[in-house]
Design a protein around this motif. Structure first.
Motif, PDB file in Angstrom:
ATOM      1  N   SER A 171       0.838  -1.196   0.000  1.00 37.09           N
ATOM      2  CA  SER A 171       0.000   0.000   0.000  1.00 37.09           C
ATOM      3  C   SER A 171       0.876   1.250   0.000  1.00 37.09           C
ATOM      4  O   SER A 171       2.080   1.203   0.293  1.00 37.09           O
ATOM      5  N   SER A 172       0.276   2.390  -0.306  1.00 37.28           N
ATOM      6  CA  SER A 172       1.033   3.644  -0.275  1.00 37.28           C
ATOM      7  C   SER A 172       1.492   3.945   1.140  1.00 37.28           C
ATOM      8  O   SER A 172       2.545   4.576   1.340  1.00 37.28           O
ATOM      9  N   THR A 173       0.727   3.500   2.136  1.00 43.07           N
ATOM     10  CA  THR A 173       1.114   3.719   3.527  1.00 43.07           C
ATOM     11  C   THR A 173       2.353   2.896   3.880  1.00 43.07           C
ATOM     12  O   THR A 173       3.166   3.306   4.718  1.00 43.07           O
ATOM     13  N   HIS A 174       2.510   1.740   3.244  1.00 44.44           N
ATOM     14  CA  HIS A 174       3.689   0.916   3.445  1.00 44.44           C
ATOM     15  C   HIS A 174       4.917   1.607   2.830  1.00 44.44           C
ATOM     16  O   HIS A 174       5.953   1.778   3.485  1.00 44.44           O
ATOM     17  N   LEU A 175       4.786   2.004   1.557  1.00 43.92           N
ATOM     18  CA  LEU A 175       5.923   2.621   0.880  1.00 43.92           C
ATOM     19  C   LEU A 175       6.315   3.935   1.549  1.00 43.92           C
ATOM     20  O   LEU A 175       7.503   4.262   1.664  1.00 43.92           O
TER      21      LEU A 175
END
Length: 333
Positions: A171-175
């Motif tokens: 997810s974008s939150t991971h990256l």
């Protein structure tokens, strides 16, 4: 002749009956063919859980499109960084009755997951971009970290002891978290969840120390005093959080990350259907109350043509591939 008359009359009646039946069938077929799209509800797959940015955007659009006569039924299919829900879309009939609202994670997953069950570009037809949303670094309101510098200092002093939550691997939150780890030169540990809502719940409960969450999900909790915002991921400050610095301003040089969201259909969906959906999405995003709602949540409406979104996805896969590799993110961390 008297013996043949009944036969002739009966045959004539039978032929007439057959002709009428054929005419009725043809008329019915023509009527079905002329049925306007859509003539029953459309399934909108959200590949993340309730409370996620994709979920919030899908429900805002669902309400407005329903007002325009297009009924959307939101279906959350979280897991594997959004690839589970996206896989469902790839396998769905290309009839315009199954769509998905995806995020930047869709392009990220092309590099992060080596064996996706679909081709990120070829297996989908773009409908439109929807919005651009910053992520914001948040901690529990009772956290000892008052600033990004406080957080980085603590992480540097005790490597591997501070955790960051995400809405799922890929997810974008991971990256966003991996970039903080890389550019901030700290060892923080990734804890993936099935969605933003679950992750933020654990941040507020103190079970995980921080998250780089979409503003649409985090801002309400910041305003309620349940979360503390330390920095936004974009180059410029977010309109919804004007007093919160960018991460670059707050002590992480060169940090910049912006998440996007858009609607996809299965590859091969008729172009007239794609065009109708695109037209209605653009109309919905232009409504004053929708634009105001998005702005209060830190989002910016970014509608596009289907062709432009198709091109954009392909370019994002190429652009984000080295970012994913350099961040050290993988489907196993």
């Amino acid at each position: 002749m008297t013996h043949r008359i009944p036969f002739v009359v009966t045959s004539t009646r039978a032929a007439a009956a057959v002709a009428l039946a054929s005419l009725a069938a043809t008329a019915t077929g023509t009527a079905h063919a002329a049925d306007p799209y859509p003539n029953h509800p459309i399934r909108m797959i959200v590949p993340f859980g309730t409370g996620s940015a994709t979920d919030i955007l899908a429900r805002i659009l669902s309400q407005k499109l329903s007002d325009a006569g297009i009924q959307l039924v939101v279906e959350n299919r979280p897991g594997a960084g959004g690839s589970i829900g996206t896989s469902v879309l790839a396998k769905a009939p290309a009839d315009g009755y199954t769509l998905a609202l995806v995020s930047a994670g869709h392009a990220i997953n092309a590099t992060l997951y080596p064996k996706l069950p679909y081709d990120t570009v070829k297996d989908f037809s773009a409908v439109s971009l929807v919005a651009s949303i910053p992520n914001v670094l948040v901690v529990d309101a009772a956290s000892p970290y008052k600033s990004v510098k406080d957080l980085l200092a603590a992480a540097s002093a005790k490597p591997g002891t501070i955790n960051f939550a995400s809405a799922g691997t890929g997810s974008s939150t991971h990256l966003s978290g991996e970039l903080l780890k890389s550019l901030g030169k700290v060892d923080i540990v990734h804890v993936p969840y099935k969605g933003t809502g679950e992750a933020l719940t654990d941040v507020m409960a103190g079970r995980v120390q921080l998250m780089l969450a979409p503003t649409v999900s985090a801002v309400p909790f910041v305003e309620q005093g349940r979360l503390r915002a330390l920095g936004v991921t974009t180059e410029k400050r977010a309109a919804a959080l004007p007093n919160v610095p960018t991460l670059a301003e707050a002590g992480v040089p060169n940090y910049a990350f912006d998440s996007w969201f858009g609607i996809l259909a299965p590859a091969g969906t008729p172009r007239d259907v794609i065009k109708r959906l695109n037209t209605e999405v653009i109309k919905a995003l232009a409504l004053p109350d929708v634009k105001e709602k998005l702005l209060t949540l830190g989002a910016e409406a970014t509608p596009s043509t289907p062709e432009a979104f198709d091109t954009f996805i392909a370019s994002e896969v190429t652009k984000l591939a080295p970012v994913v590799r350099q961040s050290g993110a993988s489907a196993s961390n």
